[in-house]
Design a protein around this motif. Sequence first.
Motif, PDB file in Angstrom:
ATOM      1  N   ILE A 106       0.860  -1.202   0.000  1.00  0.00           N
ATOM      2  CA  ILE A 106       0.000   0.000   0.000  1.00  0.00           C
ATOM      3  C   ILE A 106       0.886   1.239   0.000  1.00  0.00           C
ATOM      4  CG2 ILE A 106      -1.771   1.301   1.218  1.00  0.00           C
ATOM      5  CD1 ILE A 106      -2.779  -1.312   0.091  1.00  0.00           C
ATOM      6  N   LEU A 107       0.779   2.043  -1.057  1.00  0.00           N
ATOM      7  CA  LEU A 107       1.555   3.278  -1.163  1.00  0.00           C
ATOM      8  C   LEU A 107       0.660   4.514  -1.245  1.00  0.00           C
ATOM      9  CD1 LEU A 107       4.254   2.236  -3.810  1.00  0.00           C
ATOM     10  CD2 LEU A 107       4.558   2.429  -1.338  1.00  0.00           C
ATOM     11  N   SER A 108      -0.517   4.333  -1.789  1.00  0.00           N
ATOM     12  CA  SER A 108      -1.374   5.486  -2.085  1.00  0.00           C
ATOM     13  C   SER A 108      -2.545   5.595  -1.113  1.00  0.00           C
ATOM     14  CB  SER A 108      -1.914   5.384  -3.514  1.00  0.00           C
ATOM     15  OG  SER A 108      -2.875   6.393  -3.749  1.00  0.00           O
ATOM     16  N   ARG A 109      -2.628   6.706  -0.453  1.00  0.00           N
ATOM     17  CA  ARG A 109      -3.796   6.992   0.380  1.00  0.00           C
ATOM     18  C   ARG A 109      -5.034   7.150  -0.497  1.00  0.00           C
ATOM     19  NH1 ARG A 109      -3.245  12.392   3.675  1.00  0.00           N
ATOM     20  NH2 ARG A 109      -2.637  13.022   1.576  1.00  0.00           N
ATOM     21  N   LYS A 110      -4.856   7.860  -1.609  1.00  0.00           N
ATOM     22  CA  LYS A 110      -5.990   8.202  -2.479  1.00  0.00           C
ATOM     23  C   LYS A 110      -6.584   6.975  -3.164  1.00  0.00           C
ATOM     24  CE  LYS A 110      -5.294   9.677  -6.622  1.00  0.00           C
ATOM     25  NZ  LYS A 110      -4.931  10.458  -7.819  1.00  0.00           N
ATOM     26  N   LYS A 111      -5.736   6.149  -3.754  1.00  0.00           N
ATOM     27  CA  LYS A 111      -6.232   5.077  -4.616  1.00  0.00           C
ATOM     28  C   LYS A 111      -6.366   3.742  -3.899  1.00  0.00           C
ATOM     29  CE  LYS A 111      -5.739   3.290  -9.301  1.00  0.00           C
ATOM     30  NZ  LYS A 111      -4.993   3.418 -10.572  1.00  0.00           N
ATOM     31  N   GLN A 112      -5.598   3.525  -2.824  1.00  0.00           N
ATOM     32  CA  GLN A 112      -5.613   2.225  -2.164  1.00  0.00           C
ATOM     33  C   GLN A 112      -6.259   2.259  -0.780  1.00  0.00           C
ATOM     34  OE1 GLN A 112      -1.252   1.799  -2.786  1.00  0.00           O
ATOM     35  NE2 GLN A 112      -1.734  -0.221  -3.674  1.00  0.00           N
ATOM     36  N   LEU A 113      -5.767   3.129   0.096  1.00  0.00           N
ATOM     37  CA  LEU A 113      -6.266   3.129   1.476  1.00  0.00           C
ATOM     38  C   LEU A 113      -7.661   3.738   1.584  1.00  0.00           C
ATOM     39  CD1 LEU A 113      -5.924   2.648   4.502  1.00  0.00           C
ATOM     40  CD2 LEU A 113      -4.736   4.861   4.641  1.00  0.00           C
ATOM     41  N   LEU A 114      -7.852   4.933   1.059  1.00  0.00           N
ATOM     42  CA  LEU A 114      -9.117   5.636   1.254  1.00  0.00           C
ATOM     43  C   LEU A 114     -10.318   4.874   0.681  1.00  0.00           C
ATOM     44  CD1 LEU A 114     -10.541   8.141   2.352  1.00  0.00           C
ATOM     45  CD2 LEU A 114     -10.154   9.246   0.141  1.00  0.00           C
ATOM     46  N   PRO A 115     -10.257   4.376  -0.556  1.00  0.00           N
ATOM     47  CA  PRO A 115     -11.418   3.623  -1.061  1.00  0.00           C
ATOM     48  C   PRO A 115     -11.780   2.437  -0.164  1.00  0.00           C
ATOM     49  CG  PRO A 115      -9.945   4.171  -2.854  1.00  0.00           C
ATOM     50  CD  PRO A 115      -9.220   4.526  -1.599  1.00  0.00           C
ATOM     51  N   HIS A 116     -10.751   1.756   0.368  1.00  0.00           N
ATOM     52  CA  HIS A 116     -10.997   0.623   1.265  1.00  0.00           C
ATOM     53  C   HIS A 116     -11.698   1.082   2.537  1.00  0.00           C
ATOM     54  CE1 HIS A 116     -10.437  -3.091   3.473  1.00  0.00           C
ATOM     55  NE2 HIS A 116      -9.792  -2.414   4.424  1.00  0.00           N
ATOM     56  N   LEU A 117     -11.189   2.158   3.145  1.00  0.00           N
ATOM     57  CA  LEU A 117     -11.802   2.668   4.379  1.00  0.00           C
ATOM     58  C   LEU A 117     -13.243   3.100   4.144  1.00  0.00           C
ATOM     59  CD1 LEU A 117      -8.874   4.817   5.889  1.00  0.00           C
ATOM     60  CD2 LEU A 117      -9.620   2.532   6.600  1.00  0.00           C
ATOM     61  N   LEU A 118     -13.462   3.845   3.079  1.00  0.00           N
ATOM     62  CA  LEU A 118     -14.808   4.355   2.808  1.00  0.00           C
ATOM     63  C   LEU A 118     -15.793   3.223   2.522  1.00  0.00           C
ATOM     64  CD1 LEU A 118     -13.994   7.510   0.626  1.00  0.00           C
ATOM     65  CD2 LEU A 118     -14.607   7.417   3.048  1.00  0.00           C
ATOM     66  N   SER A 119     -15.312   2.161   1.897  1.00  0.00           N
ATOM     67  CA  SER A 119     -16.213   1.044   1.574  1.00  0.00           C
ATOM     68  C   SER A 119     -16.647   0.307   2.839  1.00  0.00           C
ATOM     69  CB  SER A 119     -15.542   0.080   0.594  1.00  0.00           C
ATOM     70  OG  SER A 119     -14.410  -0.543   1.185  1.00  0.00           O
ATOM     71  N   ILE A 120     -15.690   0.063   3.759  1.00  0.00           N
ATOM     72  CA  ILE A 120     -16.089  -0.657   4.981  1.00  0.00           C
ATOM     73  C   ILE A 120     -16.911   0.232   5.909  1.00  0.00           C
ATOM     74  CG2 ILE A 120     -14.113  -2.233   4.865  1.00  0.00           C
ATOM     75  CD1 ILE A 120     -12.801  -0.655   7.113  1.00  0.00           C
ATOM     76  N   PHE A 121     -16.652   1.532   5.879  1.00  0.00           N
ATOM     77  CA  PHE A 121     -17.433   2.440   6.715  1.00  0.00           C
ATOM     78  C   PHE A 121     -18.849   2.580   6.161  1.00  0.00           C
ATOM     79  CE2 PHE A 121     -13.348   4.857   8.105  1.00  0.00           C
ATOM     80  CZ  PHE A 121     -12.975   3.742   8.852  1.00  0.00           C
ATOM     81  N   LYS A 122     -18.959   2.517   4.834  1.00  0.00           N
ATOM     82  CA  LYS A 122     -20.278   2.627   4.211  1.00  0.00           C
ATOM     83  C   LYS A 122     -21.137   1.422   4.565  1.00  0.00           C
ATOM     84  CE  LYS A 122     -22.475   3.780  -0.176  1.00  0.00           C
ATOM     85  NZ  LYS A 122     -22.255   4.081  -1.613  1.00  0.00           N
ATOM     86  N   GLU A 123     -20.499   0.274   4.728  1.00  0.00           N
ATOM     87  CA  GLU A 123     -21.223  -0.946   5.079  1.00  0.00           C
ATOM     88  C   GLU A 123     -21.620  -0.965   6.547  1.00  0.00           C
ATOM     89  OE1 GLU A 123     -18.548  -4.018   4.078  1.00  0.00           O
ATOM     90  OE2 GLU A 123     -18.581  -3.614   1.917  1.00  0.00           O
ATOM     91  N   ASN A 124     -21.027  -0.071   7.313  1.00  0.00           N
ATOM     92  CA  ASN A 124     -21.247  -0.075   8.758  1.00  0.00           C
ATOM     93  C   ASN A 124     -22.703   0.243   9.118  1.00  0.00           C
ATOM     94  OD1 ASN A 124     -20.260   0.030  11.608  1.00  0.00           O
ATOM     95  ND2 ASN A 124     -20.974   2.153  11.409  1.00  0.00           N
TER      96      ASN A 124
END
Length: 548
Positions: free
Chosen positions: A530-548
């Motif tokens: 994981i190198l990119s906050r924009k393309k790798q980390l953030l989409p992952h975080l937003l997806s799991i938070f959206k499912e919350n």
Amino acid sequence: MDETIYVIGHKNPDTDSICAAISYAHLKQAQGSKKVLPARAGSINLQTEFVLDFFGVCAPKFLPDVVAKVNQAMTAKVISCQKKTSLKEILRIMEEKNVRMIPLINKENHYHGMVSLFDIAHEFRKEANPKTCRKIFTSIEHINKALGGKLLYGYKTDETFEGEYLVGAMEKDSFVKTMSSLKSHNCLLITGDRTEIQKAAIKSKIRALIVSGGLCVDKQIEQLAETYNVNLIISPYDTATTVGLVRLSTPAYKIAQRYDGYLYMDEHLENARLKILKSYNRGLAVLDETQRLMGIITMADLLRFPKTKLIMVDHNEISQAVDGIEEAEILEVIDHHRLGNLQTIHPILFINQPVGSTCTLVAGFFFEQNIKLDTKTAGLLASGIISDTLNLKSPTATSVDKQMLDKLNRTAKLNLSDYANKMLSAGVSIVGRSLEEIIINDFKEYEQDKINLGVGQIEVIGFSEFEKLKIKLIDKIKEIKHVRGYNFAALLVTDISTSKSLLIFDGTSNLTNRLGYPILEPHLAELKGILSRKKQLLPHLLSIFKEN
């Protein structure tokens, strides 16, 4: 009126943000928009400092906020008067300068109050009341100046007093009877060449005798006035005119609105608007911190005042924008991130493309429009691409980024490999930096379905320096989450030499339990590849938070 348009990136600006702002402003200037200037919403980081120093470019102007301030809308060239100025002089200036209010000051320019046409009209409402119509507050000095008179004898001429005035248009016996019911020491008598009345008035020890019509007085009257310390003035006007001018001799400070409020130069304009609406005169004086008068602001000034004009680069979310963005006029957005919550009143130019760097987009504009690039601008744009794509090694890098970097380097003429290594290494050390600086240096806020999160990122070479500060950084992340009210806060620590990252995080258990990354210890996860906050980390975080 300031018509400057600022090109500005996000808070905690990175190299891409700064270089894009400078270069896009340069593009606009080349197109003929000379009042377009680059700006920044935060401090320059070490990597960006290296880039600017390398190409000999000054950092953009720092805009801590774009909240409209009183000093931006006020009228600075204000007409003011000394507080002892007579109402006659105030009215003359109002007529001559076509103004309806004048601030009063002392000799040191300290504010004393505001006098307006409304205040003067209110003062003269007393004329309709028989009990108060003859009341007056003035001094002999003010009276003589208002009349343009001749002071034959003066006594305590600068002393202000509150008294009454009489017109000597009656027989002596009637006048004496009237005088007996008054406090004669503060009475003014305005009369013509009525010697007997003049004598009677002086002997009753009135404050002043004003002889109208420019008429001469007997030597005996002059001597009598001196004997009884009665001021003696010759008015060049008839009795009716003299009465009016005496009424206007009142010093302005007597009727000034001293408690109507005032504003300071750095007050927010929106707060000032409410104060002005509540003010008696629909206008207020503007002062500095020492209470000196600096200007005046009215409702008309508020209506004329334009919003700060901005072009946003490298972001489109309100939470990442310069403070006060809601009060600004957004003209354009040039970005390469996810769509945020930005709203505008009017349609604007909005360019958002999935490339690795905003500088890639800006470079494309230069080439598309055949605008010549100088070496410095080409170097800045190349630096922005190298920074945001980790020299094209990041998953965010695209073929377009590579194409633009190659084209830019034909002008910049850099040894790309050597320059990239030096540039990326310039900002990786965390030694000697405060915990706040390490986390906030490149920190962005996001909102997803009422969940607020903040994620910072810092690049390092090896994790040895990080390990020494790990516990303190975890505590600091917890503090930032609590103080800022986030549901989740994190710092992505990326080793650019191994393409590996660690994530310090803190959040509510229903979010952190679903993080999906290997947990090394409480509040620390491993993110391989994981190198990119924009393309790798953030989409992952937003997806799991959206499912919350």
